[in-house]
Design a protein around this motif. Sequence first.
Motif, PDB file in Angstrom:
ATOM      1  N   GLU A  76       0.933  -1.184  -0.215  1.00  0.00           N
ATOM      2  CA  GLU A  76       0.053   0.019   0.054  1.00  0.00           C
ATOM      3  C   GLU A  76       0.971   1.116   0.051  1.00  0.00           C
ATOM      4  OE1 GLU A  76      -2.857   0.667   3.029  1.00  0.00           O
ATOM      5  OE2 GLU A  76      -4.334  -0.468   1.937  1.00  0.00           O
ATOM      6  N   LEU A  77       1.885   1.316   0.685  1.00  0.00           N
ATOM      7  CA  LEU A  77       2.703   2.332   0.766  1.00  0.00           C
ATOM      8  C   LEU A  77       3.534   2.667  -0.696  1.00  0.00           C
ATOM      9  CD1 LEU A  77       4.527   1.909   4.237  1.00  0.00           C
ATOM     10  CD2 LEU A  77       2.898   3.732   3.693  1.00  0.00           C
ATOM     11  N   ASP A  78       3.569   1.512  -1.349  1.00  0.00           N
ATOM     12  CA  ASP A  78       4.232   1.588  -2.671  1.00  0.00           C
ATOM     13  C   ASP A  78       3.366   1.897  -3.923  1.00  0.00           C
ATOM     14  OD1 ASP A  78       6.651   1.198  -1.563  1.00  0.00           O
ATOM     15  OD2 ASP A  78       6.605  -0.802  -1.878  1.00  0.00           O
ATOM     16  N   GLY A  79       2.051   2.064  -3.223  1.00  0.00           N
ATOM     17  CA  GLY A  79       0.894   2.366  -4.297  1.00  0.00           C
ATOM     18  C   GLY A  79       0.581   1.160  -4.985  1.00  0.00           C
ATOM     19  N   GLU A  80       0.710   0.008  -4.369  1.00  0.00           N
ATOM     20  CA  GLU A  80       0.452  -1.326  -4.973  1.00  0.00           C
ATOM     21  C   GLU A  80      -0.961  -1.927  -4.218  1.00  0.00           C
ATOM     22  OE1 GLU A  80       3.739  -3.711  -4.635  1.00  0.00           O
ATOM     23  OE2 GLU A  80       4.981  -2.490  -5.670  1.00  0.00           O
ATOM     24  N   ALA A  81      -1.519  -2.899  -4.931  1.00  0.00           N
ATOM     25  CA  ALA A  81      -2.562  -3.364  -4.331  1.00  0.00           C
ATOM     26  C   ALA A  81      -2.104  -4.206  -3.042  1.00  0.00           C
ATOM     27  CB  ALA A  81      -3.527  -4.283  -5.117  1.00  0.00           C
ATOM     28  N   PRO A  82      -2.770  -4.199  -1.811  1.00  0.00           N
ATOM     29  CA  PRO A  82      -2.445  -4.625  -0.613  1.00  0.00           C
ATOM     30  C   PRO A  82      -2.618  -6.231  -0.988  1.00  0.00           C
ATOM     31  CG  PRO A  82      -4.354  -3.705  -0.181  1.00  0.00           C
ATOM     32  CD  PRO A  82      -4.056  -3.401  -1.762  1.00  0.00           C
ATOM     33  N   GLY A  83      -3.493  -6.930  -1.588  1.00  0.00           N
ATOM     34  CA  GLY A  83      -3.465  -8.283  -1.707  1.00  0.00           C
ATOM     35  C   GLY A  83      -4.272  -9.080  -0.561  1.00  0.00           C
ATOM     36  N   VAL A  84      -4.902  -8.244   0.304  1.00  0.00           N
ATOM     37  CA  VAL A  84      -5.760  -8.783   1.153  1.00  0.00           C
ATOM     38  C   VAL A  84      -6.864  -7.768   1.487  1.00  0.00           C
ATOM     39  CG1 VAL A  84      -4.141  -9.949   2.706  1.00  0.00           C
ATOM     40  CG2 VAL A  84      -4.653  -7.430   3.365  1.00  0.00           C
ATOM     41  N   PRO A  85      -8.230  -8.284   2.026  1.00  0.00           N
ATOM     42  CA  PRO A  85      -9.186  -7.369   1.975  1.00  0.00           C
ATOM     43  C   PRO A  85      -9.043  -6.087   2.848  1.00  0.00           C
ATOM     44  CG  PRO A  85      -9.930  -9.572   2.236  1.00  0.00           C
ATOM     45  CD  PRO A  85      -8.578  -9.524   2.286  1.00  0.00           C
ATOM     46  N   GLU A  86      -9.460  -4.969   2.303  1.00  0.00           N
ATOM     47  CA  GLU A  86      -9.161  -3.662   3.073  1.00  0.00           C
ATOM     48  C   GLU A  86      -9.758  -3.741   4.611  1.00  0.00           C
ATOM     49  OE1 GLU A  86      -7.336  -0.244   4.029  1.00  0.00           O
ATOM     50  OE2 GLU A  86      -7.484  -1.125   1.865  1.00  0.00           O
ATOM     51  N   GLU A  87     -10.899  -4.497   4.631  1.00  0.00           N
ATOM     52  CA  GLU A  87     -11.659  -4.464   6.216  1.00  0.00           C
ATOM     53  C   GLU A  87     -10.544  -5.433   7.103  1.00  0.00           C
ATOM     54  OE1 GLU A  87     -13.488  -6.031   3.241  1.00  0.00           O
ATOM     55  OE2 GLU A  87     -13.828  -3.896   2.706  1.00  0.00           O
ATOM     56  N   ALA A  88     -10.007  -6.658   6.324  1.00  0.00           N
ATOM     57  CA  ALA A  88      -8.993  -7.514   7.092  1.00  0.00           C
ATOM     58  C   ALA A  88      -8.079  -6.574   7.752  1.00  0.00           C
ATOM     59  CB  ALA A  88      -8.734  -8.761   6.309  1.00  0.00           C
ATOM     60  N   LEU A  89      -7.251  -5.748   6.613  1.00  0.00           N
ATOM     61  CA  LEU A  89      -5.900  -5.093   6.888  1.00  0.00           C
ATOM     62  C   LEU A  89      -6.315  -3.952   8.072  1.00  0.00           C
ATOM     63  CD1 LEU A  89      -3.204  -4.558   6.152  1.00  0.00           C
ATOM     64  CD2 LEU A  89      -4.065  -3.208   4.334  1.00  0.00           C
ATOM     65  N   ALA A  90      -7.509  -3.249   7.751  1.00  0.00           N
ATOM     66  CA  ALA A  90      -7.995  -2.232   8.940  1.00  0.00           C
ATOM     67  C   ALA A  90      -8.282  -2.969  10.170  1.00  0.00           C
ATOM     68  CB  ALA A  90      -9.155  -1.532   8.515  1.00  0.00           C
ATOM     69  N   GLY A  91      -8.828  -4.237  10.278  1.00  0.00           N
ATOM     70  CA  GLY A  91      -9.007  -4.817  11.562  1.00  0.00           C
ATOM     71  C   GLY A  91      -7.922  -5.429  12.150  1.00  0.00           C
ATOM     72  N   HIS A  92      -6.714  -5.662  11.481  1.00  0.00           N
ATOM     73  CA  HIS A  92      -5.447  -6.282  12.057  1.00  0.00           C
ATOM     74  C   HIS A  92      -4.897  -4.896  12.676  1.00  0.00           C
ATOM     75  CE1 HIS A  92      -2.164  -8.788  12.979  1.00  0.00           C
ATOM     76  NE2 HIS A  92      -1.497  -8.013  12.561  1.00  0.00           N
ATOM     77  N   LEU A  93      -4.816  -3.979  12.051  1.00  0.00           N
ATOM     78  CA  LEU A  93      -4.252  -2.753  12.562  1.00  0.00           C
ATOM     79  C   LEU A  93      -4.707  -2.252  13.916  1.00  0.00           C
ATOM     80  CD1 LEU A  93      -3.083  -0.409   9.513  1.00  0.00           C
ATOM     81  CD2 LEU A  93      -1.675  -1.645  11.090  1.00  0.00           C
ATOM     82  N   SER A  94      -6.353  -2.373  13.764  1.00  0.00           N
ATOM     83  CA  SER A  94      -6.729  -1.941  15.074  1.00  0.00           C
ATOM     84  C   SER A  94      -6.655  -2.668  16.237  1.00  0.00           C
ATOM     85  CB  SER A  94      -8.343  -1.862  14.663  1.00  0.00           C
ATOM     86  OG  SER A  94      -8.889  -2.845  14.582  1.00  0.00           O
ATOM     87  N   THR A 105       9.190   5.975   4.420  1.00  0.00           N
ATOM     88  CA  THR A 105       8.751   6.000   2.937  1.00  0.00           C
ATOM     89  C   THR A 105       8.508   7.405   2.554  1.00  0.00           C
ATOM     90  OG1 THR A 105       7.595   3.948   2.934  1.00  0.00           O
ATOM     91  CG2 THR A 105       7.058   5.298   1.175  1.00  0.00           C
ATOM     92  N   ARG A 106       7.982   8.311   3.417  1.00  0.00           N
ATOM     93  CA  ARG A 106       8.106   9.621   3.227  1.00  0.00           C
ATOM     94  C   ARG A 106       9.321  10.214   3.204  1.00  0.00           C
ATOM     95  NH1 ARG A 106       3.774   9.514   6.654  1.00  0.00           N
ATOM     96  NH2 ARG A 106       5.231   9.978   8.596  1.00  0.00           N
ATOM     97  N   LEU A 107      10.116   9.878   3.915  1.00  0.00           N
ATOM     98  CA  LEU A 107      11.652  10.757   3.991  1.00  0.00           C
ATOM     99  C   LEU A 107      12.398  10.266   2.949  1.00  0.00           C
ATOM    100  CD1 LEU A 107      12.510   9.955   7.612  1.00  0.00           C
ATOM    101  CD2 LEU A 107      12.260  11.892   6.700  1.00  0.00           C
ATOM    102  N   ALA A 108      12.211   9.060   2.322  1.00  0.00           N
ATOM    103  CA  ALA A 108      12.945   8.495   1.160  1.00  0.00           C
ATOM    104  C   ALA A 108      12.374   9.419  -0.108  1.00  0.00           C
ATOM    105  CB  ALA A 108      12.738   6.987   0.826  1.00  0.00           C
ATOM    106  N   ARG A 109      11.011   9.641  -0.191  1.00  0.00           N
ATOM    107  CA  ARG A 109      10.558  10.290  -1.107  1.00  0.00           C
ATOM    108  C   ARG A 109      10.581  11.798  -1.378  1.00  0.00           C
ATOM    109  NH1 ARG A 109       4.766   6.789  -1.368  1.00  0.00           N
ATOM    110  NH2 ARG A 109       5.745   5.096  -2.409  1.00  0.00           N
ATOM    111  N   VAL A 110      10.990  12.327  -0.195  1.00  0.00           N
ATOM    112  CA  VAL A 110      11.079  13.756  -0.138  1.00  0.00           C
ATOM    113  C   VAL A 110      12.429  14.034   0.040  1.00  0.00           C
ATOM    114  CG1 VAL A 110       8.800  14.201   0.626  1.00  0.00           C
ATOM    115  CG2 VAL A 110      10.564  14.029   2.267  1.00  0.00           C
ATOM    116  N   ALA A 111      13.560  13.492   0.067  1.00  0.00           N
ATOM    117  CA  ALA A 111      15.009  13.779   0.447  1.00  0.00           C
ATOM    118  C   ALA A 111      15.541  14.252  -0.690  1.00  0.00           C
ATOM    119  CB  ALA A 111      15.725  12.344   0.642  1.00  0.00           C
ATOM    120  N   THR A 112      16.448  15.071  -0.479  1.00  0.00           N
ATOM    121  CA  THR A 112      17.079  15.786  -1.604  1.00  0.00           C
ATOM    122  C   THR A 112      18.129  14.961  -2.244  1.00  0.00           C
ATOM    123  OG1 THR A 112      16.900  17.947  -0.397  1.00  0.00           O
ATOM    124  CG2 THR A 112      18.498  17.986  -2.176  1.00  0.00           C
ATOM    125  N   ALA A 113      18.028  14.727  -3.467  1.00  0.00           N
ATOM    126  CA  ALA A 113      18.969  14.202  -4.341  1.00  0.00           C
ATOM    127  C   ALA A 113      20.196  14.614  -4.194  1.00  0.00           C
ATOM    128  CB  ALA A 113      18.575  13.903  -5.841  1.00  0.00           C
TER     129      ALA A 113
END
Length: 82
Positions: A15-33, A49-57
Motif C-alpha cells: 500500500e505504501l508503494d501504491g500497489e494493491a495490498p492483496g488482502v481485503p481492506e477490512e481485514a487489514l484495517a481490523g488487524h491494525l486496530s 517512505t515519506r523521508l525517502a520520497r522527499v529527500a534531496t537528491a
Amino acid sequence: MYVGCDQYREALSAELDGEAPGVPEEALAGHLSDCAACREWFGQAARITRLARVATAVPVPDLVPAVLTALPAPLPALGSGR
C-alpha cells in the motif's frame, strides 16, 4: 507479533508503494486496530517512505559527454553482397 503479521505487513508495504495490498481492506484495517506491533511497524514504515520520497537528491556530475566520447567508432556498414 501475531501469526499472520508478516502477511499484513507485506500488504501495508505494498500500500505504501501504491500497489494493491492483496488482502481485503477490512481485514487489514481490523488487524491494525487489534495489533499494536503492526501499528508501530506501519507508522515507522510510513515515516521512512515519506523521508525517502522527499529527500534531496545528491548532485552528480553529468557523465553523458564522457560516455559518448568513450564509445568506439561505428563499424562501416556492410553491403548486401548476395
